[in-house]
Scaffold this active site. Structure first.
Site, PDB file in Angstrom:
ATOM      1  N   ASP A  34       0.863  -1.106  -0.056  1.00  0.00           N
ATOM      2  CA  ASP A  34      -0.140  -0.028   0.067  1.00  0.00           C
ATOM      3  C   ASP A  34       0.730   1.552  -0.034  1.00  0.00           C
ATOM      4  O   ASP A  34       2.044   1.229  -0.017  1.00  0.00           O
ATOM      5  CB  ASP A  34      -0.960  -0.097   1.204  1.00  0.00           C
ATOM      6  N   ASP A  65     -10.820   2.492  -3.497  1.00  0.00           N
ATOM      7  CA  ASP A  65     -11.246   1.180  -3.235  1.00  0.00           C
ATOM      8  C   ASP A  65     -12.721   0.725  -3.601  1.00  0.00           C
ATOM      9  O   ASP A  65     -13.528   1.581  -3.772  1.00  0.00           O
ATOM     10  CB  ASP A  65     -11.129   0.975  -1.646  1.00  0.00           C
TER      11      ASP A  65
END
Length: 573
Positions: free
Chosen positions: A170, A243
């Protein structure tokens, strides 16, 4: 082990863009695998906990979902990588600087969990962050704010010792040193991650989230395009944007369809970056999970397959609906997603109701998908010539990949699509069909950060080409010639006077690259006119309010910039 350059793949990507025997030099270094063995030559498949469980994750939950992948037959069909997302560790490292597993959640530790998965012929994936802290503020691998040693190499060695196969990296809380841009800092960090994985002694697929931290709407900004252009140097797949909407146990029936459409929306224009070993990732599959209807579940699987996207579930596998499980386990759709040529499908026609996508396949077949965005059932009719298959007399065997039924088609695909459904067909041309010709819209930056289409309607003068809302109409239906020509209704996109582009007569033979009418695509999306070396450039969006009847500004040729968003184009394949 040193990285190996994927020498053949940039040509494949350029050929996929224009289906030409052209191979322009890539704008950046060629993407590399993490070792001498190329990794992820087809899109990764598997399961991740985040979109269903978020931080409510433990060993028992991971094991239960891994076992469910095996029991449902999904693992045998390719869903074989089980990845633990954020929150698996404690809030601090040990005295030696190593990450510490939260043994309240994972009492047997990560080496045990990896062995458990491997014994069931599954692969082991784990989450970390390129910044100093993960998104949920657990220890990351990067330098602390203000500078200092990073932990990239240490964490890669630790993952290798646990026999990890896949790392999701990430990009939260990444320090930007003084004198560097954010884009430069992310590039340095992810190159360090890739180097650490290469040096770890174990092949690990890298999922890089760097582009997601630069997204600005559907078409994006300059830095977003820069990051997507280089991220393939570091990893085998990458998240470019937001997301997928997570499951909310307190409101399980909340629709998640708009999130699926949103992620499809930004991913559909980026096919030039995809190919074996490098994949655009619009995030998790939630088909069959709460929040999607059966038709919406089919749509997500069908659209992700057309885009050669990773098939990574994020759901409670044992609770998938029968319809969702059938869509996810459809072997024809899986084969489409995993096609070894690795060309991402392109949107060849779009409007407010329908998107039509086409994807060339390794066998010479063409896959076609039609998305019904509307909330009502719709009849469809898609002529073969709009799919690049209408030259001369051509009949195809059209296999409906949802029903398995095959029929001969010589004029058009027809049928009825339910609300929010997507039909998917595999077209096999009969002997005697002419070769497919890339046909469809040329999309570029529209208003704000949305997409629009190059339109040949004569709204501002004879031969004018302007940007307009995508309609799928004939005045937006371009064909790509063998020698770099872009044609619309028999005319060629041409360099005109005073930097304008226009539609002009094409030479009759079209057997060579014609001055002023030959265009070369670059990896960054630029379309370069061969003689001038200038780039096709979309006009700046008109500032509101726009008076009715105001003529649209025309497309121009201007000096090529560094990943300018008004010079990035998505082309038919």
């Amino acid at each position: 082990m040193p990285p190996r350059l994927r020498a053949s793949l940039p040509c494949l990507t350029a050929a996929a863009l224009l289906a030409l025997a052209l191979c322009p030099a890539p704008a950046t270094a060629e993407p590399t695998a993490t070792s001498d063995t190329p990794l992820a030559l087809t899109p990764p498949m598997g399961w991740n906990n985040w979109a269903h469980y978020m931080c409510d994750i433990d060993e028992a939950t991971v094991v239960a979902n891994a076992d469910a992948l095996v029991a449902t037959g999904l693992a045998a069909k390719g869903y074989d990588t089980v990845t633990i997302d954020d929150c698996w560790m404690t809030k601090s490292r040990d005295a030696d600087g190593n990450l510490v597993v939260d043994t309240q959640k994972f009492p047997h530790g990560m080496a045990w969990l990896g062995a458990y998965l491997h014994a069931r012929k599954l692969k082991f994936g784990i989450y970390q962050d390129a910044g100093s802290l993960t998104c949920e503020r657990y220890p990351g691998s990067g330098s602390p704010e203000g500078g200092g040693p990073d932990h990239y190499a240490r964490d890669a060695r630790q993952f290798a010792s646990w026999e990890v196969d896949y790392v999701k990296m990430d990009g939260c809380n990444l320090w930007v040193p003084e004198g560097k841009t954010k884009e430069q800092a992310y590039r340095d960090a992810y190159n360090s991650v890739a180097r650490a994985l290469r040096d770890s002694g174990r092949d690990m697929v890298l999922s890089a989230s760097a582009p997601a931290y630069f997204q600005q709407g559907e078409w994006g900004g300059s830095d977003w395009h820069k990051v997507i252009d280089w991220v393939g140097e570091t990893g085998q797949l990458w998240r470019e944007g937001r997301d997928i909407k997570v499951y909310k146990p307190a409101a399980p029936d909340t629709s998640r369809w708009s999130s699926v459409l949103g992620n499809y929306g930004y991913n559909r224009w980026l096919g030039r970056y995809a190919g074996p070993g490098n994949w655009n990732d619009p995030d998790f599959l939630i088909a069959g999970a709460p929040g999607l209807s059966p038709a919406e579940s089919r749509s997500q699987v069908g659209l992700w397959a057309m885009m050669a996207a990773p098939f990574i579930l994020s759901s409670q596998v044992s609770e998938l609906t029968p319809d969702g499980l059938a869509a996810l386990g459809n072997t024809d759709l899986i084969a489409l997603d995993q096609d070894p040529m690795g060309v991402q499908g392109a949107v060849v026609s779009s409007n407010a109701t329908f998107d039509i996508l086409v994807r060339p396949l390794a066998t010479g077949d063409r896959a076609v998908a039609v998305l019904n965005r509307s909330a009502a059932a719709r009849d469809i009719r898609v002529p073969l010539d709009e799919l690049g298959l209408g030259l001369g007399s051509c009949t195809v065997d059209a296999k409906n990949l949802w029903t398995g039924a095959t029929r001969e088609v010589s004029d058009a695909l027809t049928g009825t699509l339910a609300a929010h459904d997507t039909g998917v067909w595999r077209l096999t041309p009969h002997t005697g069909c002419a070769g497919a010709v890339p046909t469809g819209q040329i999309a570029g930056r529209g208003s704000g950060t949305s997409a629009a289409c190059a339109d040949g309607a004569n709204t501002t003068g004879v031969g004018a080409v302007v940007m307009a809302a995508c309609t799928g109409a004939p005045d937006q239906r371009w064909t790509v010639g063998r020698y770099g020509s872009l044609r619309l209704a028999g005319a060629c996109l041409s360099a005109g006077e005073e930097g304008l582009v226009e539609l002009a007569d094409c030479p009759g033979d079209q057997q060579r690259r014609e001055p002023g009418q030959s265009w070369t695509p670059h990896r960054d999306g630029a379309l370069v006119e061969d003689v001038s070396g200038l780039c096709l450039t979309a006009p700046a969006p008109a500032a509101p309010p726009v008076e009715p009847g105001t003529p649209a500004e025309r497309l121009r040729l201007t000096p090529c910039g560094d990943h300018q968003v008004d010079q990035a184009w998505a082309l038919p394949v």
